[in-house]
Enzyme design. Structure first.
Site, PDB file in Angstrom:
ATOM      1  N   ARG A   1       0.832  -1.203   0.000  1.00  0.00           N
ATOM      2  CA  ARG A   1       0.000   0.000   0.000  1.00  0.00           C
ATOM      3  C   ARG A   1       0.869   1.258   0.000  1.00  0.00           C
ATOM      4  O   ARG A   1       2.076   1.206   0.222  1.00  0.00           O
ATOM      5  CB  ARG A   1      -0.912   0.009   1.234  1.00  0.00           C
ATOM      6  CG  ARG A   1      -1.975  -1.061   1.226  1.00  0.00           C
ATOM      7  CD  ARG A   1      -2.718  -1.140   2.550  1.00  0.00           C
ATOM      8  NE  ARG A   1      -1.893  -1.730   3.603  1.00  0.00           N
ATOM      9  CZ  ARG A   1      -2.297  -1.938   4.856  1.00  0.00           C
ATOM     10  NH1 ARG A   1      -3.516  -1.572   5.217  1.00  0.00           N
ATOM     11  NH2 ARG A   1      -1.494  -2.503   5.734  1.00  0.00           N
TER      12      ARG A   1
ATOM     13  N   LYS B   1       1.686   1.918   7.449  1.00  0.00           N
ATOM     14  CA  LYS B   1       2.078   1.108   8.602  1.00  0.00           C
ATOM     15  C   LYS B   1       3.025   1.878   9.510  1.00  0.00           C
ATOM     16  O   LYS B   1       3.606   2.891   9.134  1.00  0.00           O
ATOM     17  CB  LYS B   1       2.747  -0.181   8.136  1.00  0.00           C
ATOM     18  CG  LYS B   1       1.798  -1.133   7.412  1.00  0.00           C
ATOM     19  CD  LYS B   1       0.632  -1.559   8.277  1.00  0.00           C
ATOM     20  CE  LYS B   1       1.051  -2.448   9.425  1.00  0.00           C
ATOM     21  NZ  LYS B   1      -0.087  -2.844  10.283  1.00  0.00           N
TER      22      LYS B   1
ATOM     23  N   TYR C   1      -0.934   4.220  10.877  1.00  0.00           N
ATOM     24  CA  TYR C   1      -1.270   3.202  11.870  1.00  0.00           C
ATOM     25  C   TYR C   1      -0.030   2.948  12.724  1.00  0.00           C
ATOM     26  O   TYR C   1       1.051   2.687  12.192  1.00  0.00           O
ATOM     27  CB  TYR C   1      -1.678   1.885  11.198  1.00  0.00           C
ATOM     28  CG  TYR C   1      -3.002   1.919  10.479  1.00  0.00           C
ATOM     29  CD1 TYR C   1      -4.193   2.099  11.177  1.00  0.00           C
ATOM     30  CD2 TYR C   1      -3.074   1.765   9.101  1.00  0.00           C
ATOM     31  CE1 TYR C   1      -5.417   2.138  10.519  1.00  0.00           C
ATOM     32  CE2 TYR C   1      -4.294   1.796   8.429  1.00  0.00           C
ATOM     33  CZ  TYR C   1      -5.459   1.983   9.147  1.00  0.00           C
ATOM     34  OH  TYR C   1      -6.660   2.015   8.498  1.00  0.00           O
TER      35      TYR C   1
ATOM     36  N   HIS D   1      -0.372   1.261  16.335  1.00  0.00           N
ATOM     37  CA  HIS D   1      -0.585   0.084  17.190  1.00  0.00           C
ATOM     38  C   HIS D   1       0.501  -0.022  18.259  1.00  0.00           C
ATOM     39  O   HIS D   1       1.141  -1.062  18.439  1.00  0.00           O
ATOM     40  CB  HIS D   1      -0.651  -1.198  16.350  1.00  0.00           C
ATOM     41  CG  HIS D   1      -1.735  -1.200  15.315  1.00  0.00           C
ATOM     42  ND1 HIS D   1      -3.062  -1.326  15.642  1.00  0.00           N
ATOM     43  CD2 HIS D   1      -1.696  -1.061  13.969  1.00  0.00           C
ATOM     44  CE1 HIS D   1      -3.803  -1.285  14.540  1.00  0.00           C
ATOM     45  NE2 HIS D   1      -2.991  -1.121  13.515  1.00  0.00           N
TER      46      HIS D   1
ATOM     47  N   GLU E   1      -5.617   4.423  14.072  1.00  0.00           N
ATOM     48  CA  GLU E   1      -6.510   3.463  14.728  1.00  0.00           C
ATOM     49  C   GLU E   1      -7.181   4.002  15.976  1.00  0.00           C
ATOM     50  O   GLU E   1      -8.104   3.356  16.499  1.00  0.00           O
ATOM     51  CB  GLU E   1      -5.769   2.156  15.046  1.00  0.00           C
ATOM     52  CG  GLU E   1      -4.761   2.233  16.186  1.00  0.00           C
ATOM     53  CD  GLU E   1      -3.385   2.696  15.756  1.00  0.00           C
ATOM     54  OE1 GLU E   1      -2.464   2.615  16.590  1.00  0.00           O
ATOM     55  OE2 GLU E   1      -3.226   3.137  14.596  1.00  0.00           O
TER      56      GLU E   1
ATOM     57  N   ASP F   1      -2.141  -7.098  15.027  1.00  0.00           N
ATOM     58  CA  ASP F   1      -1.541  -5.765  15.189  1.00  0.00           C
ATOM     59  C   ASP F   1      -1.593  -5.281  16.630  1.00  0.00           C
ATOM     60  O   ASP F   1      -0.766  -4.463  17.042  1.00  0.00           O
ATOM     61  CB  ASP F   1      -2.262  -4.743  14.301  1.00  0.00           C
ATOM     62  CG  ASP F   1      -1.663  -4.695  12.901  1.00  0.00           C
ATOM     63  OD1 ASP F   1      -0.465  -4.982  12.763  1.00  0.00           O
ATOM     64  OD2 ASP F   1      -2.390  -4.366  11.954  1.00  0.00           O
TER      65      ASP F   1
END
Length: 364
Positions: free
Chosen positions: A15, A75, A94, A96, A118, A270
């Site tokens: 991505r 990510k 993101y 996490h 998130e 994740d």
């Protein structure tokens, strides 16, 4: 504002943080967007598409991080990127954090402003920037689970939908949130017998209202989980606690109760995973076997369908990117309660409670 979009360097992450359409919306507002060369290639977007939209192409990831006031990614940064992140730089992606103490310390040391997709949260409690990737992962969990049930890949050798005269596979889904609903939709559409468990009765009522008759909702408890794992062919973990580690709903000892070749797909990887035996894997090496149970726990499942995923992600992130670019992070977060909840680590201080609790650290 100067906005940088680097190539994602996590294993098999295809991505990209922004589409050419997103770049156009920023450049027409007089922001400068810098795209690393070939950053969008694996998602189906060429450098020429970005240039036409007004972006500047830079050759290296170092140049992108160096020039940008804000980094827009998909990510979490990985170790080679830690040293590239600058003090006061906005990193919007993101993260996490609760699943990685190393990443948490690295971002504290960077003195950057970490805004996590998130944990951006609307007034109704929904997570608008997580939803599209949860939709992708939920649907993919069944797609991958069906594949790994095949005997050549050490699965039980069961066809998900069965055939006339032969019963379908039984699919157990833990969690009736976005992941669980999408998984149930796919599994039921393929003809499987689906049981979906949750502790939220409102969510279970919604399942009963919108799903076909081959989807059965049931209250989640250890007793009920142990009851179902004995004869389930595919088990999907889709449990989420906002910003915190996922609970371990299936423990190591439970694997002994499962039939050889049972497949477990942990979409919660994740956030640490909701199976005790979960460990992150990659698309290059997606599975491992413990006690004859096949585990699939790829930490970036949507990366396997990057065109769909990148389009879906930019659809929801772009309005927030525009707010951050137009107003700066402080004003943007003051004016948007949803965006303010995305603040996780700010200039060396943890500002999100669940992260501090995960590692017994102090919160600002």
């Amino acid at each position: 504002m100067k906005i940088g979009v680097p190539i994602e360097i996590k294993n098999n992450e295809n991505r990209v943080g922004m589409t050419p359409s997103g770049v156009f919306e920023l450049t027409k507002r007089n922001h400068n967007v810098y795209i690393q060369k070939n950053a969008g290639f694996n998602s189906g977007f060429l450098d020429e598409d970005y240039i036409e939209a007004g972006a500047t192409i830079l050759d290296t990831i170092e140049e992108v991080y160096s020039v940008a006031d804000m980094i827009v990614k998909v990510k979490e940064p990985i170790e080679p990127e830690y040293k590239l992140i600058k003090a006061d730089q906005i990193v919007f992606t993101y993260f996490h954090f609760a699943s990685s103490e190393v990443l948490t310390h690295a971002m504290i040391e960077s003195k950057s402003v970490c805004i996590a997709y998130e944990t951006v949260e609307d007034a109704d409690g929904s997570l608008p920037l997580l939803i599209p990737m949860s939709e992708v992962a939920g649907r993919m969990s069944v797609q991958q689970g069906a594949k790994y049930l095949e005997k050549p890949i050490m699965g039980r050798g069961v066809l998900l939908g069965g055939i006339p005269g032969v019963p379908p596979a039984k699919v157990l889904i833990l969690g009736a949130g976005v992941v669980g609903l999408q998984a149930a939709r796919m599994a039921s559409g393929l003809g499987a017998s689906v049981h979906i468990l949750d502790i939220n009765m409102k969510a279970l009522r919604h399942v009963s209202d919108v799903m076909p008759n081959n989807v059965i909702s049931e209250f989640s408890s250890e007793y009920n989980i142990r009851k179902h794992i004995i004869d389930s062919d595919l088990i999907i973990g889709g449990v989420l606690i906002k910003g915190a580690k996922a609970p371990k709903l299936i423990t190591r000892d439970m694997l002994k109760e499962m039939r050889p070749g049972t497949v477990m797909v942990d979409v919660a990887v994740d956030q640490g995973g909701c199976f005790e035996t979960t460990k992150p894997t990659t698309h290059q090496d997606p599975t491992y076997i413990i006690d004859e149970v096949v585990h699939y726990s790829v930490a970036n499942m949507p990366g396997a369908v990057p065109y769909t995923s990148t389009m879906g992600l930019t659809n929801v992130t772009l309005p927030y990117v525009i707010k951050l670019a137009n107003d700066g992070w402080e004003k943007a977060c003051d004016n948007s309660a949803a965006l303010a909840k995305g603040l996780n680590i700010v200039k060396g201080e943890i500002v999100y409670k669940e992260i501090a609790e995960a590692f017994d650290m102090e919160m600002a």
